[in-house]
Enzyme design. Sequence first.
Site, PDB file in Angstrom:
ATOM      1  N   GLY A  14      52.828  26.084  14.455  1.00  0.00           N
ATOM      2  CA  GLY A  14      51.425  26.445  14.388  1.00  0.00           C
ATOM      3  C   GLY A  14      50.493  25.289  14.616  1.00  0.00           C
ATOM      4  O   GLY A  14      50.387  24.758  15.724  1.00  0.00           O
ATOM      5  N   ARG A  15      49.847  24.826  13.558  1.00  0.00           N
ATOM      6  CA  ARG A  15      48.777  23.850  13.695  1.00  0.00           C
ATOM      7  C   ARG A  15      49.216  22.516  14.255  1.00  0.00           C
ATOM      8  O   ARG A  15      48.431  21.802  14.884  1.00  0.00           O
ATOM      9  CB  ARG A  15      48.062  23.688  12.348  1.00  0.00           C
ATOM     10  N   HIS A  62      57.587  33.692   8.292  1.00  0.00           N
ATOM     11  CA  HIS A  62      56.819  32.597   7.705  1.00  0.00           C
ATOM     12  C   HIS A  62      57.426  32.328   6.337  1.00  0.00           C
ATOM     13  O   HIS A  62      57.306  33.146   5.426  1.00  0.00           O
ATOM     14  CB  HIS A  62      55.347  32.970   7.589  1.00  0.00           C
ATOM     15  N   GLY A  68      55.219  25.008   8.421  1.00  0.00           N
ATOM     16  CA  GLY A  68      55.434  23.597   8.115  1.00  0.00           C
ATOM     17  C   GLY A  68      56.256  22.815   9.108  1.00  0.00           C
ATOM     18  O   GLY A  68      56.649  21.678   8.835  1.00  0.00           O
ATOM     19  N   PRO A 105      50.400  32.583  16.535  1.00  0.00           N
ATOM     20  CA  PRO A 105      49.060  33.159  16.656  1.00  0.00           C
ATOM     21  C   PRO A 105      48.152  32.545  15.597  1.00  0.00           C
ATOM     22  O   PRO A 105      48.499  32.544  14.408  1.00  0.00           O
ATOM     23  CB  PRO A 105      49.285  34.652  16.409  1.00  0.00           C
ATOM     24  N   GLN A 134      49.424  39.965  19.401  1.00  0.00           N
ATOM     25  CA  GLN A 134      49.622  40.263  17.984  1.00  0.00           C
ATOM     26  C   GLN A 134      48.566  41.258  17.520  1.00  0.00           C
ATOM     27  O   GLN A 134      47.374  41.055  17.725  1.00  0.00           O
ATOM     28  CB  GLN A 134      49.536  39.019  17.102  1.00  0.00           C
ATOM     29  N   CYS A 181      49.404  37.992   7.200  1.00  0.00           N
ATOM     30  CA  CYS A 181      48.097  37.411   6.898  1.00  0.00           C
ATOM     31  C   CYS A 181      47.655  37.815   5.494  1.00  0.00           C
ATOM     32  O   CYS A 181      47.622  39.008   5.173  1.00  0.00           O
ATOM     33  CB  CYS A 181      47.064  37.856   7.923  1.00  0.00           C
ATOM     34  N   LYS A 188      55.928  39.801  12.357  1.00  0.00           N
ATOM     35  CA  LYS A 188      55.766  38.491  11.707  1.00  0.00           C
ATOM     36  C   LYS A 188      55.392  38.738  10.252  1.00  0.00           C
ATOM     37  O   LYS A 188      54.438  39.470   9.965  1.00  0.00           O
ATOM     38  CB  LYS A 188      54.686  37.661  12.401  1.00  0.00           C
TER      39      LYS A 188
END
Length: 342
Positions: free
Chosen positions: A238-239, A175, A217, A21, A74, A104, A143
């Site tokens: 993720g990214r 994470h 990562g 997310p 989420q 977060c 998460k």
Amino acid sequence: MQTTPPSPPTTYSPWRLSVAPMLDWTDRHCRYFHRLLSRHARLYTEMVTTGALLHGDVARHLLFSAEEHPVALQLGGSEPADLAQCARLAQRWGYDEVNLNCGCPSERVQRGAFGACLMHEPRLVADCVKAMADTVSLPITVKHRIGIGRDERYAFVRDFVGTVAEAGCRVFIVHARNAWLEGLSPKENREIPPLRYNVARALKADFPALTIVVNGGLDTDAAVQAQLDAGLDGAMVGRAAYHNPWWLASWDARYFGAAPATLTHEAVEEAMVRYMEREAAAHGTPWYSIARHMLGLRHGLPGARRWRQVWSDHRLKHLPAAEVMARARVPGAPKPSLCEPL
């Protein structure tokens, strides 16, 4: 609205590979695009706060296409009753999972008393999970980070997971960085605290009956495979998945035992144009608010820069999406290659 999610060909964990997310990125248009590339990867919404659902436009936050399954909502929140009510909405709208954000680190989220700061209150998180699990039949997942601030004691995250698991949570997405709640921006919190994948592996060793998914990562097949080979149940990307979405096109064959994909970049682009046309007719959605998610489609290919420039040219916003696609495909450009695993 609800359809049966596609089943992986064998008994792989439903959480074997997923896209994280990401706020402002993994909206329903992005998820539709990612689903064109992988049928089995699990997709997640942006974080939606309980307040936004209970006091805002529910349809705007929860609308999605049937093609997106399996898809998880989420939630951000810390009031068990509010989360239970939002979980009911998630089930009513056809989501496949509800995930609670306990990772977060942003100041705005901290002011709302949820996100990573919830790791300081495992009993409250357990109450939140139980309230949702008692209300709906969907999987309730969490998460979280592996620590808060510079405290790297394993016992902290071990006790957090153990407490929340007692309330019925069976899936933890880890994470593998601490969250520094002071002094770092959310972006810096994704880069500066060191990655410690060994913590996720230790959690799996201590809680073998739980599904432990690692995040943080992971940007190559080698990195993902190393975690799976180490005994973890899944990996969340993720990214790297957002910026190089073509990577997803190899996931079903590599990680879920499916037949190799025969997609082409061109076919995916055409499918997105058809989607843009449907969205414009049904909701008045401008094509450029959708196209922004596919700008990485030709990442690494010759001509990718010009293609990306055409699709992001604000001077073309008045044109139909199909005409923009035609302009992006300049004569003499190399034909898109067939999907190959990275």
